[in-house]
Write an enzyme that holds these catalytic residues in place. Structure first.
Site, PDB file in Angstrom:
ATOM      1  CD  GLU A 146      -0.873  25.656  29.450  1.00 16.03           C
ATOM      2  OE1 GLU A 146      -0.144  24.849  30.054  1.00 16.03           O
ATOM      3  OE2 GLU A 146      -1.500  26.556  30.034  1.00 16.03           O
ATOM      4  CG  LEU A 147       5.701  26.124  26.382  1.00 19.09           C
ATOM      5  CD1 LEU A 147       6.901  27.029  26.580  1.00 19.09           C
ATOM      6  CD2 LEU A 147       5.214  26.190  24.932  1.00 19.09           C
ATOM      7  CE  LYS A 149       0.492  25.450  12.375  1.00 18.85           C
ATOM      8  NZ  LYS A 149       0.274  23.998  12.140  1.00 18.85           N
ATOM      9  N   GLY A 189       2.524  23.441  22.706  1.00 17.20           N
ATOM     10  CA  GLY A 189       3.466  22.688  21.888  1.00 17.20           C
ATOM     11  C   GLY A 189       4.806  22.589  22.579  1.00 17.20           C
ATOM     12  CD1 TRP A 196       1.525  16.671  16.791  1.00 17.04           C
ATOM     13  CD2 TRP A 196       0.933  14.845  17.935  1.00 17.04           C
ATOM     14  NE1 TRP A 196       2.644  16.215  17.472  1.00 17.04           N
ATOM     15  CE2 TRP A 196       2.308  15.089  18.177  1.00 17.04           C
ATOM     16  CE3 TRP A 196       0.338  13.737  18.552  1.00 17.04           C
ATOM     17  CZ2 TRP A 196       3.085  14.289  18.999  1.00 17.04           C
ATOM     18  CZ3 TRP A 196       1.119  12.948  19.381  1.00 17.04           C
ATOM     19  CH2 TRP A 196       2.480  13.236  19.590  1.00 17.04           C
ATOM     20  CB  CYS A 231       2.149  18.212  27.711  1.00 16.52           C
ATOM     21  SG  CYS A 231       0.495  18.357  28.403  1.00 16.52           S
ATOM     22  CD  GLU A 244       8.005  16.949  26.180  1.00 16.87           C
ATOM     23  OE1 GLU A 244       8.245  17.670  25.205  1.00 16.87           O
ATOM     24  OE2 GLU A 244       6.934  16.974  26.809  1.00 16.87           O
TER      25      GLU A 244
END
Ligand code: NAD
Length: 456
Positions: A229-230, A156, A207, A132, A263, A360
């Site tokens: 992509e984390l 999604k 995410g 988001w 991120c 994180e």
């Protein structure tokens, strides 16, 4: 019918309700996306580019509406939401403009007898699942190159921004993009997990690293292609020869934009001991001017976090640091207003066993640590499981040249120069991801490579 709510993190008001996609619906959308593949591929790159450009026009006309909705749903200040939309459209336009160039066949070998040509072919149906934090860019980065390459997409968006998801779906239909070429499913994690287990050919996920790991396992069961992509915990190194004023602005933007929910945000700062005092002073002075409040009011520079549970997590991470000896230089608490707010926070006396160092930190909390030698700085920067971004501040170009390659990260910014460009690869080392988005790198990621060797 099961529904879930979109809740404002500013004042907990209910913004709307969206139906959770059922198993039958998810299956039907994937089956329709598969059936739509031949026609979508037959349209050719130029036919797909035309539709995507039409979509960009529509999105640009509705930019303010989307930005306001995004700010309400996830709390980003309105001006930043407008930038998210503008940036997303810039990226999508670049993809469209360059699709033909990067998706065209390439002759790799030829002589008087033979010609060898490499083709980039679509994988098929892509399941694209995103978070988001940048509602427009997350969508564009996940879906844009997929669609242009000829994949059909079942998308999604995050459960935190379902109304943004609905508006995207509406604009795609208005642009004439067939609803089996691009469709959306709605819901929380289990709907994403359900989608990933369907008959899809690739999974493109943005995410958290934990979710990424579980999707990696799902993909492995049927050897599905996966792009991820984390999370990140980007280090920033301020050397003794850095321009501290310039560094302060860049560090502020890299850590505190979007309330720290980026991120590749700068999440651990390393400061040379000789410039520690002035650096801390400047950061504190910068934070003095930051007012936290309603994302729709221009008076405030920082909005709420996406949800109360993120504030709770930050509180636990800060409490752990303080219990282990961290000093709160600034902030360190909720500001005492309703909503998911947290004060911009500076923490020193950091040790490597603290959660703020190891995990994180997805919010406006900034651990800073001193170092004495370049070697120590690099070792501390790499002392993490993550490897997304890295930031260096120095006026010595030779030092930058020496240190940047030693950082175990997919991207490095020197003196605040942004690496986020549509032609640059975006992605991480270590547990920060697999594969890259944007540029020719992104097109390669979402296509299969075929060589055809023939006689002249
Ligand atoms: P998240 O992993 O909880 O959720 C992301 C998306 O995955 C959501 O749509 C969610 O519904 C879905 N999901 C959750 N569990 C799932 C499962 N088991 N199977 C399939 N789908 C599932 O992440 P988040 O907390 O919403 O987002 C923040 C994270 O995203 C941070 O770690 C941040 O660093 C990362 N992020 C990375 C990038 C990047 O480009 N590297 C960009 C933005 C955010």
């Amino acid at each position: 019918m099961r529904r879930f709510r979109s809740i404002s993190p500013h004042d907990n008001s209910i913004l709307g309700q969206v139906e959770i996609s059922t198993t039958d619906e998810v299956q039907a959308k994937v089956a329709a996306a598969r059936a739509a593949l031949p026609a979508w591929r037959a349209r050719g790159v130029s036919g797909r580019v035309e539709l995507i450009k039409r979509f960009v026009n529509i999105f640009e006309q509705r930019a303010n509406e989307f930005a306001e909705l995004a700010s309400k749903e996830m709390g980003m200040p309105l001006e930043a939401s407008k930038s998210d939309v503008a940036d997303a459209m810039q990226f999508l336009s670049w993809y469209a403009h360059n699709a033909e160039k990067y998706l065209s066949p390439e002759v790799t070998f030829e002589n008087e007898k033979e010609v060898h040509t490499v083709y980039r072919e679509p994988y098929g149906v892509a399941a694209v699942i995103v978070p988001w934090n940048y509602p427009a860019s997350n969508f564009v980065w996940g879906c844009g190159q997929n669609l242009l390459a000829g994949n059909t997409v079942v998308f999604k968006h995050s459960e935190e921004v379902p109304l943004c998801g609905k508006l995207i779906e509406e604009m795609m239909v208005a642009a004439g993009i067939p609803d089996d070429v691009f469709s959306e499913v709605y819901g929380r994690g289990p709907v994403g997990a359900l989608l990933s287990r369907q008959d899809v050919d690739l999974i493109c996920f943005t995410g958290s690293t934990d979710t990424g790991l579980s999707l990696y396992r799902t993909a492995a069961q049927s050897m599905k292609k996966i792009c991820m992509e984390l999370g990140g915990s980007a280090p920033g190194i301020v050397f003794e020869d850095a321009d501290l004023n310039e560094a302060t602005s860049a560090i502020y933007a890299a850590r505190f934009s979007n309330a720290g929910q980026m991120c590749d945000a700068l999440k651990r700062l390393l400061v040379h001991e000789s410039v520690w005092d002035p650096m801390v002073e400047k950061l504190v002075a910068k934070l003095e001017h930051i007012q936290v409040g309603n994302p729709l009011s221009a008076q405030f520079q920082m909005g709420p976090l996406v949800a109360k549970r993120q504030v709770d997590l930050l509180e636990r991470q800060v409490a752990d640091a303080v219990a282990k000896g961290a000093i709160v230089i600034k902030g360190g608490k909720q500001p005492g207003i309703a909503g998911a707010y947290y004060e911009p926070t500076l923490l020193s006396n950091i040790t490597r066993d603290m959660r703020v160092w190891q995990e994180e930190v997805f919010g406006p909390v900034f651990p800073i640590m001193r170092f004495s030698t370049e070697e120590d700085a690099v070792a501390l920067a790499n002392d993490t499981q993550f490897g997304l971004g890295g930031y260096i501040f120095t006026n010595d170009p030779k030092r930058a040249e020496r240190v940047a390659p030693q950082l175990q990260t997919g991207m490095v910014s020197v003196n605040g120069v942004s690496y986020v460009k549509p032609m640059n690869p975006f992605g991480g080392y270590k547990v920060s991801g697999l594969g890259r988005e944007h540029g020719h790198f992104g097109f390669e990621e979402v296509t299969q490579t075929k060589v055809i060797a023939r006689k002249r």
